[in-house]
Every structure is written in C-alpha cells, then in structure tokens.
Design a protein around this motif. Sequence first.
Motif, PDB file in Angstrom:
ATOM      1  N   TRP A   1       1.098 -15.017  11.323  1.00 13.36           N
ATOM      2  CA  TRP A   1       1.152 -13.604  11.687  1.00 13.36           C
ATOM      3  C   TRP A   1       0.996 -12.703  10.459  1.00 13.36           C
ATOM      4  O   TRP A   1       0.257 -11.725  10.490  1.00 13.36           O
ATOM      5  CB  TRP A   1       2.466 -13.306  12.409  1.00 13.36           C
ATOM      6  CG  TRP A   1       2.594 -11.873  12.795  1.00 13.36           C
ATOM      7  CD1 TRP A   1       1.975 -11.241  13.823  1.00 13.36           C
ATOM      8  CD2 TRP A   1       3.355 -10.877  12.108  1.00 13.36           C
ATOM      9  NE1 TRP A   1       2.320  -9.918  13.827  1.00 13.36           N
ATOM     10  CE2 TRP A   1       3.170  -9.664  12.794  1.00 13.36           C
ATOM     11  CE3 TRP A   1       4.184 -10.909  10.996  1.00 13.36           C
ATOM     12  CZ2 TRP A   1       3.784  -8.490  12.382  1.00 13.36           C
ATOM     13  CZ3 TRP A   1       4.790  -9.731  10.600  1.00 13.36           C
ATOM     14  CH2 TRP A   1       4.592  -8.551  11.292  1.00 13.36           C
TER      15      TRP A   1
ATOM     16  N   ASN B   1      -2.616 -12.748   9.352  1.00 17.05           N
ATOM     17  CA  ASN B   1      -3.474 -11.947  10.225  1.00 17.05           C
ATOM     18  C   ASN B   1      -3.295 -10.457   9.986  1.00 17.05           C
ATOM     19  O   ASN B   1      -4.237  -9.681  10.174  1.00 17.05           O
ATOM     20  CB  ASN B   1      -3.200 -12.273  11.690  1.00 17.05           C
ATOM     21  CG  ASN B   1      -3.747 -13.609  12.091  1.00 17.05           C
ATOM     22  OD1 ASN B   1      -4.616 -14.153  11.437  1.00 17.05           O
ATOM     23  ND2 ASN B   1      -3.221 -14.155  13.177  1.00 17.05           N
ATOM     24  N   GLN B   2      -2.105 -10.045   9.591  1.00 17.67           N
ATOM     25  CA  GLN B   2      -1.842  -8.634   9.333  1.00 17.67           C
ATOM     26  C   GLN B   2      -2.302  -8.203   7.944  1.00 17.67           C
ATOM     27  O   GLN B   2      -2.322  -7.017   7.651  1.00 17.67           O
ATOM     28  CB  GLN B   2      -0.353  -8.326   9.500  1.00 17.67           C
ATOM     29  CG  GLN B   2       0.162  -8.532  10.890  1.00 17.67           C
ATOM     30  CD  GLN B   2      -0.554  -7.670  11.903  1.00 17.67           C
ATOM     31  OE1 GLN B   2      -0.761  -6.487  11.675  1.00 17.67           O
ATOM     32  NE2 GLN B   2      -0.951  -8.244  13.004  1.00 17.67           N
TER      33      GLN B   2
ATOM     34  N   LEU C   1      -0.757  -9.133   5.091  1.00 17.62           N
ATOM     35  CA  LEU C   1       0.419  -8.895   4.262  1.00 17.62           C
ATOM     36  C   LEU C   1       0.666  -9.990   3.233  1.00 17.62           C
ATOM     37  O   LEU C   1       1.583  -9.875   2.433  1.00 17.62           O
ATOM     38  CB  LEU C   1       1.653  -8.725   5.148  1.00 17.62           C
ATOM     39  CG  LEU C   1       1.613  -7.479   6.040  1.00 17.62           C
ATOM     40  CD1 LEU C   1       2.789  -7.467   6.985  1.00 17.62           C
ATOM     41  CD2 LEU C   1       1.582  -6.221   5.205  1.00 17.62           C
TER      42      LEU C   1
ATOM     43  N   GLY D   1      -6.552  -7.612   6.166  1.00 16.32           N
ATOM     44  CA  GLY D   1      -6.120  -7.312   7.519  1.00 16.32           C
ATOM     45  C   GLY D   1      -5.832  -5.831   7.641  1.00 16.32           C
ATOM     46  O   GLY D   1      -6.040  -5.065   6.702  1.00 16.32           O
TER      47      GLY D   1
ATOM     48  N   LEU E   1      -3.134  -4.181   7.568  1.00 17.13           N
ATOM     49  CA  LEU E   1      -2.066  -3.651   6.728  1.00 17.13           C
ATOM     50  C   LEU E   1      -2.232  -4.020   5.259  1.00 17.13           C
ATOM     51  O   LEU E   1      -1.338  -3.791   4.456  1.00 17.13           O
ATOM     52  CB  LEU E   1      -0.703  -4.164   7.224  1.00 17.13           C
ATOM     53  CG  LEU E   1      -0.337  -3.786   8.653  1.00 17.13           C
ATOM     54  CD1 LEU E   1       0.967  -4.432   9.057  1.00 17.13           C
ATOM     55  CD2 LEU E   1      -0.258  -2.282   8.799  1.00 17.13           C
ATOM     56  N   SER E   2      -3.384  -4.576   4.868  1.00 14.18           N
ATOM     57  CA  SER E   2      -3.546  -5.045   3.498  1.00 14.18           C
ATOM     58  C   SER E   2      -3.552  -3.907   2.482  1.00 14.18           C
ATOM     59  O   SER E   2      -3.214  -4.107   1.322  1.00 14.18           O
ATOM     60  CB  SER E   2      -4.821  -5.881   3.351  1.00 14.18           C
ATOM     61  OG  SER E   2      -5.947  -5.123   3.716  1.00 14.18           O
TER      62      SER E   2
END
Length: 75
Positions: A42, A45-46, A48, A54, A56-57
Amino acid sequence: MLTTFIALALIVVLGLIVVRRRNLTFLMSLASLLAGMFTLIWLQNQGLLPGTQGPLSDRRPQTVMDGPKEPVRTP
C-alpha cells in the motif's frame, strides 16, 4: 491481484485466531507477516516509500534513493 490475495489471507488468519484459539503464536506471526506485506504494498502504491512514484510521492521528503527532482515546466 496480490493485494486482494494478501487481504483475503489476512482475514482468514484473523478468523482462525478467533475461532480456533490454538497455535496462536504461529497464527499471530503469520498475521503480522501478512499485515506487514499488505502495508508495504500500500505504501509503495501511494508513493510513500523511497524510490517509488505515486500520488503522494511529492509530499514525502526527498532521499538519496530518489533521483533528482525535475524542475516544474511552465508553458
């Protein structure tokens, strides 16, 4: 597909912990392993985790594993 399988396996293991109440050490270890794998997928995929891209990178701090940031292009 992998996240679905891991989530389903985690639900089954948690159900076994509640129903059987035997082999709790093994089942809790397995549940911790599955939850950790699910969390890492997870986070990846975000965007982080370092080195991943992703949605939120851009909100996490830059690390050595990340390449140089591309300058913002103005039209």
